[in-house]
Design an enzyme around this catalytic site. Structure first.
Site, short mmCIF file in Angstrom:
data_model
loop_
_atom_site.label_atom_id
_atom_site.label_comp_id
_atom_site.label_asym_id
_atom_site.label_seq_id
_atom_site.Cartn_x
_atom_site.Cartn_y
_atom_site.Cartn_z
N ILE A 12 0.84 -1.20 0.00
CA ILE A 12 0.00 0.00 0.00
C ILE A 12 0.87 1.26 0.00
O ILE A 12 0.58 2.25 -0.67
CB ILE A 12 -0.96 0.00 1.22
CG1 ILE A 12 -1.79 -1.29 1.22
CG2 ILE A 12 -1.87 1.22 1.19
CD1 ILE A 12 -2.60 -1.53 2.47
N SER A 124 -6.89 -0.89 10.50
CA SER A 124 -7.51 -2.01 9.80
C SER A 124 -8.90 -2.28 10.33
O SER A 124 -9.18 -2.04 11.51
CB SER A 124 -6.63 -3.26 10.01
OG SER A 124 -7.31 -4.43 9.62
N TYR A 148 -2.16 -9.04 16.13
CA TYR A 148 -2.03 -8.02 15.08
C TYR A 148 -3.12 -6.97 15.25
O TYR A 148 -2.84 -5.77 15.31
CB TYR A 148 -2.13 -8.67 13.70
CG TYR A 148 -2.49 -7.68 12.62
CD1 TYR A 148 -3.78 -7.63 12.09
CD2 TYR A 148 -1.56 -6.76 12.15
CE1 TYR A 148 -4.13 -6.70 11.12
CE2 TYR A 148 -1.89 -5.83 11.18
CZ TYR A 148 -3.19 -5.80 10.68
OH TYR A 148 -3.53 -4.88 9.73
N LYS A 152 -3.07 -2.73 16.36
CA LYS A 152 -3.72 -1.62 15.64
C LYS A 152 -4.62 -0.84 16.59
O LYS A 152 -4.62 0.39 16.62
CB LYS A 152 -4.54 -2.15 14.46
CG LYS A 152 -3.72 -2.72 13.32
CD LYS A 152 -2.81 -1.67 12.69
CE LYS A 152 -2.05 -2.21 11.50
NZ LYS A 152 -1.12 -1.22 10.92
N ASN A 198 -2.98 -14.09 2.41
CA ASN A 198 -4.22 -13.47 1.96
C ASN A 198 -4.73 -14.10 0.66
O ASN A 198 -3.97 -14.66 -0.13
CB ASN A 198 -4.04 -11.96 1.78
CG ASN A 198 -3.75 -11.25 3.10
OD1 ASN A 198 -2.86 -10.44 3.18
ND2 ASN A 198 -4.51 -11.58 4.14
N LEU A 199 -6.03 -13.94 0.41
CA LEU A 199 -6.70 -14.61 -0.70
C LEU A 199 -6.18 -14.19 -2.07
O LEU A 199 -5.78 -15.05 -2.87
CB LEU A 199 -8.21 -14.36 -0.62
CG LEU A 199 -9.05 -15.00 -1.73
CD1 LEU A 199 -8.91 -16.52 -1.71
CD2 LEU A 199 -10.51 -14.59 -1.59
N GLY A 293 -10.24 -18.03 13.53
CA GLY A 293 -10.24 -16.56 13.63
C GLY A 293 -11.01 -15.89 12.53
O GLY A 293 -11.28 -14.68 12.62
N ASP A 294 -11.38 -16.60 11.48
CA ASP A 294 -12.12 -15.96 10.38
C ASP A 294 -13.55 -15.65 10.81
O ASP A 294 -14.15 -16.40 11.60
CB ASP A 294 -12.17 -16.89 9.16
CG ASP A 294 -10.95 -16.74 8.28
OD1 ASP A 294 -10.16 -15.81 8.53
OD2 ASP A 294 -10.77 -17.53 7.35
C1 WQD Z 1 -10.16 -13.26 2.89
C2 WQD Z 1 -11.14 -14.41 2.73
C3 WQD Z 1 -10.61 -16.32 4.09
C4 WQD Z 1 -6.86 -17.30 1.98
C5 WQD Z 1 -6.78 -10.00 6.77
C6 WQD Z 1 -6.54 -9.15 7.99
C7 WQD Z 1 -6.81 -7.71 7.67
C8 WQD Z 1 -6.01 -7.30 6.48
C9 WQD Z 1 -6.38 -8.18 5.29
C10 WQD Z 1 -3.91 -6.34 7.06
C11 WQD Z 1 -11.50 -15.08 4.06
C12 WQD Z 1 -10.49 -16.66 2.61
C13 WQD Z 1 -8.04 -16.69 2.38
C14 WQD Z 1 -6.91 -18.60 1.44
C15 WQD Z 1 -9.30 -18.61 1.69
N1 WQD Z 1 -4.62 -7.40 6.74
N2 WQD Z 1 -9.23 -17.33 2.24
N3 WQD Z 1 -8.13 -19.21 1.31
O1 WQD Z 1 -8.54 -12.48 6.77
O2 WQD Z 1 -10.27 -10.98 5.61
O3 WQD Z 1 -8.14 -9.99 6.45
O4 WQD Z 1 -6.05 -9.51 5.66
O5 WQD Z 1 -4.27 -5.22 7.18
O6 WQD Z 1 -6.46 -6.93 8.79
O7 WQD Z 1 -7.44 -9.55 9.01
O8 WQD Z 1 -8.09 -11.50 4.47
O9 WQD Z 1 -7.33 -12.43 2.34
O10 WQD Z 1 -6.69 -13.64 4.48
O11 WQD Z 1 -9.05 -13.73 3.67
O12 WQD Z 1 -10.39 -19.19 1.57
O13 WQD Z 1 -5.86 -19.23 1.06
O14 WQD Z 1 -10.53 -15.42 1.93
O15 WQD Z 1 -11.21 -17.38 4.82
O16 WQD Z 1 -12.86 -15.46 3.99
P1 WQD Z 1 -8.85 -11.33 5.88
P2 WQD Z 1 -7.70 -12.86 3.71
#
Ligand code: WQD
Length: 336
Positions: A12, A124, A148, A152, A198-199, A293-294
């Site tokens: 970012i 966040s 984390y 914040k 992250n996704l 945690g999700d």
């Molecule tokens: C998104 C969705 C997962 C990976 C986190 C932090 C937040 C910010 C962004 C820093 C969820 C699903 C993910 C994978 C999946 N970070 N997923 N398979 O957890 O919403 O947010 O990252 O600032 O503060 O909390 O983001 O991208 O990890 O997950 O199915 O291999 O994708 O379960 O539903 P998240 P994410």
């Protein structure tokens, strides 16, 4: 105006530096390269045809940071520097508390010594914990579900306390939802070291064939297709929000807090299908168990940022998918 950007070579941070330079700000970046690479400097300069000052220092180092303020007249600071992996923070809380809190305290200490009162802080949506309802507003109850998130929340409280002791202090706290995408040039983007948490970066690596398939963490949530819903926001929209926040910080005093999101929630499978369709690339996946945690759904009410900053997201999910794929393919070509 001279803007100090901590963590300015990160995902970012680098996109925000591009927007600052394109809007004729002078920029000083400090970054310890713990989650970024030095070649981002050249890529920012290629995009903007402008140069900026860079210090390879750790914000936790008081003497080094003081030198930056001695050598440059800083008008405002954007503070990105910090660790940000939720899972890693659960495994290593001391590392997160030491780095994220101490760096922020040292920054505020040096800012105070040089009478710099304008600050934009990278927070966040995770500080909302498990939301009581949706969409999420800035006055919602705050809690944290990981070390984390706790860092914040604690830094937000530190900024609020400093504002009480120093009426001229003007922090603007930006609560990001889920940043994704990349600059349209494909020269900068999200490319975390190791296996992505992250996704979107994980999907990007599946698209290039680096990773075999995506594990979808649960399809039994109370959402339209059972998979997790999030508010994905294009990193360029996010970067532009920081410029509006600087203007606000320079022209007011006291603490301001804004959600930076689109206000629209997309599920994991929405993102997978959009990415595959837009880029004409298969994204194989398998459904596995939920990730600890999700939460099921998370998306913003972004109206306060629109009403008070004159900012709102403009780029679409399709733009995020197209720009992400363009970036990761350029990265792959550059390696070959
Ligand atoms: C998104 C969705 C997962 C990976 C986190 C932090 C937040 C910010 C962004 C820093 C969820 C699903 C993910 C994978 C999946 N970070 N997923 N398979 O957890 O919403 O947010 O990252 O600032 O503060 O909390 O983001 O991208 O990890 O997950 O199915 O291999 O994708 O379960 O539903 P998240 P994410």
């Amino acid at each position: 105006m001279n803007i100090l950007v901590t963590g300015g070579l990160g995902f970012i941070g680098s996109h925000t530096v591009v927007e600052l330079l394109n809007n004729n700000y002078d920029v000083v970046v400090v970054d310890n390269l713990s989650n970024s690479t030095i070649d981002v400097i050249d890529n920012i300069e290629k995009i903007t045809s402008k140069k900026f000052k860079f210090y390879n220092i750790d914000v936790c180092n008081y003497d080094d940071l003081k030198t930056v303020f001695k050598e440059n007249k800083i008008d405002s600071v954007i503070h990105f520097a910090g660790y940000k992996a939720v899972g890693e923070s659960v495994d290593n809380p001391i590392m997160y508390y030491e780095n994220n809190l101490y760096s922020s305290i040292i920054l505020c200490k040096v800012m105070n010594e040089f009478n710099v009162n304008s600050l934009v802080f990278s927070s966040s949506a995770t500080v909302y914990g498990i939301p009581k309802s949706l969409p999420m507003k800035e006055d919602f109850p705050l809690s944290a579900t990981s070390p984390y998130g706790t860092t914040k929340l604690m830094i937000e409280n530190i900024l609020k306390d400093i504002s009480i002791s120093n009426p001229n202090f003007s922090p603007v706290i930006l609560r990001y939802f889920n940043p994704a995408g990349a600059h349209s040039s494909g020269l900068i983007g999200e490319n975390p070291k190791g296996i992505p948490n992250n996704l979107m970066p994980y999907i990007m690596r599946v698209a290039t064939g680096d990773l075999e398939e995506l594990s979808v963490f649960g399809n039994d949530y109370d959402t339209h297709d059972g998979t997790g819903v999030r508010d994905y926001i294009h990193v360029v929209d996010l970067a532009k929000g920081h410029l509006k926040a600087i203007e606000k910080s320079m022209n007011t005093s006291g603490v301001k807090v804004y959600n930076l999101g689109t206000g629209v929630g997309y599920s994991v499978l929405d993102l997978v299908n959009t990415f595959s369709k837009v880029n004409n690339v298969p994204i194989p996946y398998k459904i596995v168990g939920r990730r600890a945690g999700d939460i099921a759904s998370c998306y913003a009410d972004p109206s306060k940022a629109y009403n008070e900053l004159g900012w709102r997201a403009e780029l679409s999910m399709e733009d995020m998918c197209r720009d992400s794929y363009n970036f990761i393919m350029k990265q792959k070509e550059a390696k070959n």
